[in-house]
Design an enzyme around this catalytic site. Structure first.
Site, PDB file in Angstrom:
ATOM      1  N   ASP A   1      31.605  30.957  45.782  1.00 34.33           N
ATOM      2  CA  ASP A   1      31.951  32.315  45.367  1.00 34.33           C
ATOM      3  C   ASP A   1      30.810  33.003  44.627  1.00 34.33           C
ATOM      4  O   ASP A   1      30.394  32.555  43.558  1.00 34.33           O
ATOM      5  CB  ASP A   1      33.196  32.276  44.480  1.00 34.33           C
ATOM      6  CG  ASP A   1      34.380  31.697  45.231  1.00 34.33           C
ATOM      7  OD1 ASP A   1      34.839  32.365  46.157  1.00 34.33           O
ATOM      8  OD2 ASP A   1      34.797  30.584  44.913  1.00 34.33           O
ATOM      9  N   THR A   2      30.337  34.106  45.186  1.00 31.69           N
ATOM     10  CA  THR A   2      29.293  34.890  44.540  1.00 31.69           C
ATOM     11  C   THR A   2      29.175  36.216  45.288  1.00 31.69           C
ATOM     12  O   THR A   2      29.755  36.396  46.347  1.00 31.69           O
ATOM     13  CB  THR A   2      27.944  34.137  44.555  1.00 31.69           C
ATOM     14  OG1 THR A   2      27.016  34.779  43.717  1.00 31.69           O
ATOM     15  CG2 THR A   2      27.380  34.056  45.955  1.00 31.69           C
ATOM     16  N   ILE A   3      28.420  37.141  44.724  1.00 26.90           N
ATOM     17  CA  ILE A   3      28.096  38.364  45.464  1.00 26.90           C
ATOM     18  C   ILE A   3      26.583  38.512  45.529  1.00 26.90           C
ATOM     19  O   ILE A   3      25.837  37.975  44.694  1.00 26.90           O
ATOM     20  CB  ILE A   3      28.728  39.636  44.828  1.00 26.90           C
ATOM     21  CG1 ILE A   3      28.126  39.961  43.451  1.00 26.90           C
ATOM     22  CG2 ILE A   3      30.224  39.509  44.762  1.00 26.90           C
ATOM     23  CD1 ILE A   3      26.922  40.844  43.465  1.00 26.90           C
TER      24      ILE A   3
END
Length: 525
Positions: free
Chosen positions: A347-349
């Site tokens: 999970d990351t952007i």
């Protein structure tokens, strides 16, 4: 060029500026900032912060970031380390004594100090044009009024909702359960935090009432964090690492990020004729999987806080790659390396921006696991990352948890240079897949002649924890061939990672690409 008979998307072309990221509203805010005369740094900050609302399971003000910047008028790349440190009272021996083999992911023990906000302030000061108050002005109303929940976000939210505890459930599950598509989600408490940040700078976050709210919540949950820890948080400008990759130069963030892993993996694969293989065939997927196993094993041995990483030169040395390449059997899968002692995530952007003056920014921003630690502050609803779970509890290991240390990070921004010129800021999301993803993406373009969008669209595979995850974009015949080679093959429930890129053509135009595995897009003007 893609086959126009088939579903897909074309690259986005523009002349003056461009932003590519995983949510359209963040891309739009960034492009608007560029059109107002803001720099790529201004656009990246605005878009990244908005993503903390649009994709709250992925990132937020309680997280960390890494940034690569190519200033206007220069081809030299700067690196900004916006990762936070463990609290000064951190005690790994106490966790071992309590019977923990790894850092528990859902407790304050895993919560490192949030470094991203300090990095945004620092990036704005050095490379911004508009000032942080002007950059945040179009972002704050979204936090106040809310945004509709996008399709991929709704999917991820439902998967991770049980992570949320206490105040975090009240803030991030106001409906009592995960939201459905289109439900409006707002963070008015964080809108107030952003107003203070716009007015007071970093002090509005790391000191005063906002910091007190974070400290109180963490200590009430059993954490050792102090107001002094928050006030002392500071990012660092540093020097990128780079190396020759497929006739170009791949620029990565140095430790405590895992950029060296991408460089090592790429160097291992130079010992095989990848370009002569079927790009979507079993042999290429097999060789990538074997190279990834070896590169990630080296990562787990050596990479840590930059003050504790002692074998970086060894990882980047050509002879190291040659010795590791010699261990690969082109026809048979090797056993997976020992299990990781630190946690990994997906999970990351990522956001990238290029402005009319030629500044390019590659920025990645995360709270580690989906919804981080699952803990949030009571008054302002700031969700805390669990990046401390990236430490190991193995005594004496370079990445052993310790007071004031930064853990090894999976998140890494990248840039590609060709003939001395920065030609593409890019990033690949997906936790530990990111290093593999960098190599795969560049190989698709450099060795197989794909444009940036096609290179992102192409199917992915990843050797992950003894399992070779192979997306549905591969044929059943490929999966069968990989199984015959000794791989344990699985089709992942969720697509592997996500990517964004902006190619800077020598003719002066920009080519943006955005991953269909996410909700986002590339926009230019």
């Amino acid at each position: 060029m893609r086959d126009f008979h088939l579903p897909g998307r074309s690259p986005v072309l523009a002349m003056n500026g461009m932003v590519a990221t995983s949510h359209p509203l963040a891309a739009r805010v960034g492009v608007d900032i560029l059109a107002q005369g803001g720099s790529a740094a201004d656009a990246a900050i605005a878009g990244a912060i908005l993503l903390g609302l649009c994709e709250p399971q992925m990132t937020g003000l309680g997280g960390d970031c890494f940034v690569l910047v190519k200033p206007a008028g220069s081809e030299e790349v700067e690196a900004l380390n916006g990762s936070g440190r463990a609290p000064s009272a951190t005690d790994p021996a106490a966790l071992r004594a309590a019977g923990h083999a790894t850092v528990p992911v859902d407790t304050p023990d895993a919560v490192t100090l949030p470094g991203a906000v300090d990095a945004f302030c620092t990036l704005s000061e050095r490379h911004g044009k508009l000032g942080l108050d002007a950059v945040l002005a179009p972002v704050i109303p979204y936090f106040e009024q809310g945004v509709p929940v996008a399709p991929r976000v709704a999917h991820d939210w439902a998967e991770a909702q049980e992570t949320l505890k206490g105040s975090a459930r009240e803030v991030y599950l106001p409906w009592g359960k995960a939201p459905t598509l289109g439900a409006r989600f707002a963070l008015p408490g964080q809108a107030e935090v952003l107003r203070r940040l716009a007015k007071e700078g970093r002090a509005g976050f790391y000191e005063g009432e906002v910091a007190e709210d974070m400290v109180a919540a963490l200590r009430a949950a059993g954490g050792c964090h102090t107001a002094e820890d928050f006030a002392a948080t500071a990012c660092d400008w540093t020097t990128p690492i780079s190396g020759p990759v497929m006739g170009a130069n791949l620029v990565e963030h140095p430790p405590n990020g895992q950029g060296a892993t991408a460089l090592l993996m790429a160097n291992i694969l130079t010992h095989f004729d990848i370009a002569g293989l079927d790009p979507f065939g079993a042999q290429r997927a097999h060789l990538e999987a074997e190279a990834a196993k070896l590169a990630y094993d080296a990562r787990n041995r050596f990479l840590a806080d930059p003050d504790h990483t002692a074998r970086l030169d060894h990882m980047l040395a050509p002879e190291t790659a040659a010795r590791l390449a010699a261990l690969i059997d082109p026809k048979r899968a090797m056993d997976a390396p020992a299990a990781l002692s630190e946690q990994v995530h997906k999970d990351t952007i990522y956001i990238t921006a290029v402005d009319r003056d030629g500044m390019a920014v590659s920025l990645i921003y995360s709270i580690f696991h989906s919804f981080g630690s699952g803990l949030a502050s009571d008054k302002f609803g700031i969700l805390f990352q669990n990046r401390g779970a990236g430490f190991t509890l193995e005594a004496g290991h370079p990445n052993e948890m310790g007071p004031g240390k930064r853990p090894m990070h999976t998140i890494i921004p990248a840039m590609l240079k060709e003939d001395g010129r920065v030609t593409m800021p890019f990033g690949v999301m997906g936790g530990q897949y990111q290093s593999n993803g960098h190599v795969r993406f560049v190989s698709n373009m450099r060795e197989f002649g794909m444009d940036a969008q096609s290179a992102i669209d192409a199917p992915r595979s990843f050797a992950d924890g003894g399992v070779l995850r192979v997306e549905r974009g591969y044929s059943d015949a490929v999966r069968a061939a990989l199984s015959d080679m000794g791989h344990t093959v699985e089709v992942p429930v969720t697509a592997i990672g996500g990517a964004q890129a902006i190619r800077i053509d020598a003719g002066g135009w920009l080519e943006g690409a955005s991953d269909p595995r996410k909700d986002g897009c590339a926009l230019g003007y």
